[in-house]
Write a protein that holds these residues in place. Structure first.
Motif, PDB file in Angstrom:
ATOM      1  N   LEU A 122       0.838  -1.203   0.000  1.00 26.15           N
ATOM      2  CA  LEU A 122       0.000   0.000   0.000  1.00 26.15           C
ATOM      3  C   LEU A 122       0.872   1.252   0.000  1.00 26.15           C
ATOM      4  O   LEU A 122       0.611   2.201  -0.746  1.00 26.15           O
ATOM      5  N   LYS A 123       1.914   1.264   0.795  1.00 28.85           N
ATOM      6  CA  LYS A 123       2.823   2.424   0.844  1.00 28.85           C
ATOM      7  C   LYS A 123       3.525   2.627  -0.504  1.00 28.85           C
ATOM      8  O   LYS A 123       3.692   3.768  -0.960  1.00 28.85           O
ATOM      9  N   LEU A 124       3.945   1.539  -1.137  1.00 32.34           N
ATOM     10  CA  LEU A 124       4.557   1.649  -2.464  1.00 32.34           C
ATOM     11  C   LEU A 124       3.559   2.222  -3.474  1.00 32.34           C
ATOM     12  O   LEU A 124       3.906   3.073  -4.298  1.00 32.34           O
ATOM     13  N   MET A 125       2.321   1.743  -3.415  1.00 32.51           N
ATOM     14  CA  MET A 125       1.288   2.242  -4.321  1.00 32.51           C
ATOM     15  C   MET A 125       1.055   3.732  -4.075  1.00 32.51           C
ATOM     16  O   MET A 125       0.943   4.503  -5.032  1.00 32.51           O
ATOM     17  N   GLN A 126       1.002   4.132  -2.827  1.00 32.13           N
ATOM     18  CA  GLN A 126       0.769   5.539  -2.509  1.00 32.13           C
ATOM     19  C   GLN A 126       1.914   6.418  -3.001  1.00 32.13           C
ATOM     20  O   GLN A 126       1.681   7.523  -3.496  1.00 32.13           O
ATOM     21  N   GLY A 127       3.143   5.926  -2.901  1.00 30.28           N
ATOM     22  CA  GLY A 127       4.280   6.666  -3.451  1.00 30.28           C
ATOM     23  C   GLY A 127       4.184   6.790  -4.961  1.00 30.28           C
ATOM     24  O   GLY A 127       4.459   7.857  -5.528  1.00 30.28           O
ATOM     25  N   ALA A 128       3.792   5.699  -5.621  1.00 32.01           N
ATOM     26  CA  ALA A 128       3.633   5.733  -7.084  1.00 32.01           C
ATOM     27  C   ALA A 128       2.502   6.680  -7.482  1.00 32.01           C
ATOM     28  O   ALA A 128       2.615   7.395  -8.493  1.00 32.01           O
ATOM     29  N   ILE A 129       1.425   6.710  -6.708  1.00 31.24           N
ATOM     30  CA  ILE A 129       0.310   7.625  -6.997  1.00 31.24           C
ATOM     31  C   ILE A 129       0.782   9.074  -6.911  1.00 31.24           C
ATOM     32  O   ILE A 129       0.476   9.891  -7.787  1.00 31.24           O
ATOM     33  N   LYS A 130       1.524   9.370  -5.863  1.00 31.90           N
ATOM     34  CA  LYS A 130       2.031  10.741  -5.682  1.00 31.90           C
ATOM     35  C   LYS A 130       2.864  11.171  -6.889  1.00 31.90           C
ATOM     36  O   LYS A 130       2.682  12.273  -7.421  1.00 31.90           O
ATOM     37  N   GLU A 131       3.758  10.305  -7.323  1.00 29.90           N
ATOM     38  CA  GLU A 131       4.595  10.643  -8.480  1.00 29.90           C
ATOM     39  C   GLU A 131       3.779  10.666  -9.770  1.00 29.90           C
ATOM     40  O   GLU A 131       4.007  11.516 -10.637  1.00 29.90           O
ATOM     41  N   TYR A 132       2.835   9.735  -9.912  1.00 27.84           N
ATOM     42  CA  TYR A 132       2.012   9.678 -11.116  1.00 27.84           C
ATOM     43  C   TYR A 132       1.233  10.976 -11.310  1.00 27.84           C
ATOM     44  O   TYR A 132       1.088  11.459 -12.437  1.00 27.84           O
ATOM     45  N   LYS A 133       0.760  11.553 -10.229  1.00 30.87           N
ATOM     46  CA  LYS A 133      -0.041  12.777 -10.314  1.00 30.87           C
ATOM     47  C   LYS A 133       0.759  13.944 -10.881  1.00 30.87           C
ATOM     48  O   LYS A 133       0.177  14.878 -11.435  1.00 30.87           O
ATOM     49  N   THR A 134       2.081  13.888 -10.780  1.00 29.13           N
ATOM     50  CA  THR A 134       2.899  14.977 -11.326  1.00 29.13           C
ATOM     51  C   THR A 134       3.496  14.630 -12.688  1.00 29.13           C
ATOM     52  O   THR A 134       3.890  15.528 -13.423  1.00 29.13           O
TER      53      THR A 134
ATOM     54  N   ILE B 147       1.102   1.219 -10.328  1.00 28.94           N
ATOM     55  CA  ILE B 147      -0.043   1.365  -9.424  1.00 28.94           C
ATOM     56  C   ILE B 147      -0.986   0.180  -9.581  1.00 28.94           C
ATOM     57  O   ILE B 147      -1.450  -0.392  -8.594  1.00 28.94           O
ATOM     58  N   ILE B 148      -1.246  -0.217 -10.812  1.00 27.93           N
ATOM     59  CA  ILE B 148      -2.133  -1.360 -11.070  1.00 27.93           C
ATOM     60  C   ILE B 148      -1.537  -2.638 -10.489  1.00 27.93           C
ATOM     61  O   ILE B 148      -2.234  -3.439  -9.869  1.00 27.93           O
ATOM     62  N   GLY B 149      -0.238  -2.826 -10.646  1.00 29.82           N
ATOM     63  CA  GLY B 149       0.430  -3.995 -10.079  1.00 29.82           C
ATOM     64  C   GLY B 149       0.365  -4.002  -8.559  1.00 29.82           C
ATOM     65  O   GLY B 149       0.074  -5.035  -7.945  1.00 29.82           O
ATOM     66  N   TYR B 150       0.634  -2.860  -7.950  1.00 28.50           N
ATOM     67  CA  TYR B 150       0.537  -2.767  -6.486  1.00 28.50           C
ATOM     68  C   TYR B 150      -0.893  -3.022  -6.019  1.00 28.50           C
ATOM     69  O   TYR B 150      -1.123  -3.674  -5.004  1.00 28.50           O
TER      70      TYR B 150
END
Length: 150
Positions: free
Chosen positions: A23-35, A45-48
């Motif tokens: 979940l933490k890895l996904m949240q980090g990827a989401i943060k970067e994806y948004k930028t 994100i889909i894999g996580y």
């Protein structure tokens, strides 16, 4: 019997730690994806998301085995619902997790609609999981998975 219960409790805790880390890895990827709007991060994100839902299903199944409430041939959503019935998670968290597992199942099985399902998973992850926190409460009498959004 006490040793078996202790082993299962430790197994459940390991699965929880894996779910929390994912979940933490996904949240980090989401943060970067948004930028960046990177396709690589979208796929991450889909894999996580898939890994997280699998850990949740494993946790529900392990809980049911521990409490002698396991029944063969239950689907992922049914395992989550049954673990809710026996006190592992509350009703709201059960609905949230069942919705996530159903999305994962669509991604896995509806390969001809994959792009639309990917967008649905991405939206669900960003809207509902970016600030999600999960907790495993273990006492001598009870084991419970809890969650909150910030």
């Amino acid at each position: 019997m006490a040793a078996y219960y202790k082993y299962k409790k430790e197994s459940l805790n390991l699965k929880f730690n894996s779910a929390k880390d994912t979940l933490k890895l996904m949240q980090g990827a989401i943060k970067e994806y948004k930028t960046t709007d990177s396709i690589f991060l979208k796929r991450a994100i889909i894999g996580y998301f898939q890994d997280f839902t699998e850990y949740i299903i494993d946790m529900a199944e392990t809980y049911l085995v521990m409490t002698d409430n396991y029944v063969d041939r239950l689907s992922g959503p049914d395992l989550i619902k049954k673990s809710c019935l026996y006190g592992f998670i509350d009703d709201d968290l059960s609905k949230f997790l069942v919705a996530a597992v159903k999305l994962r199942n669509r991604y896995t099985h509806d390969y001809y609609k994959r792009e639309r399902v990917e967008d649905d998973i991405l939206k669900y992850s960003i809207d509902k999981m970016e600030l999600l926190e999960i907790f495993l409460r273990i006492t001598d009498e009870k084991i419970r998975l809890e969650a909150k959004t910030v």
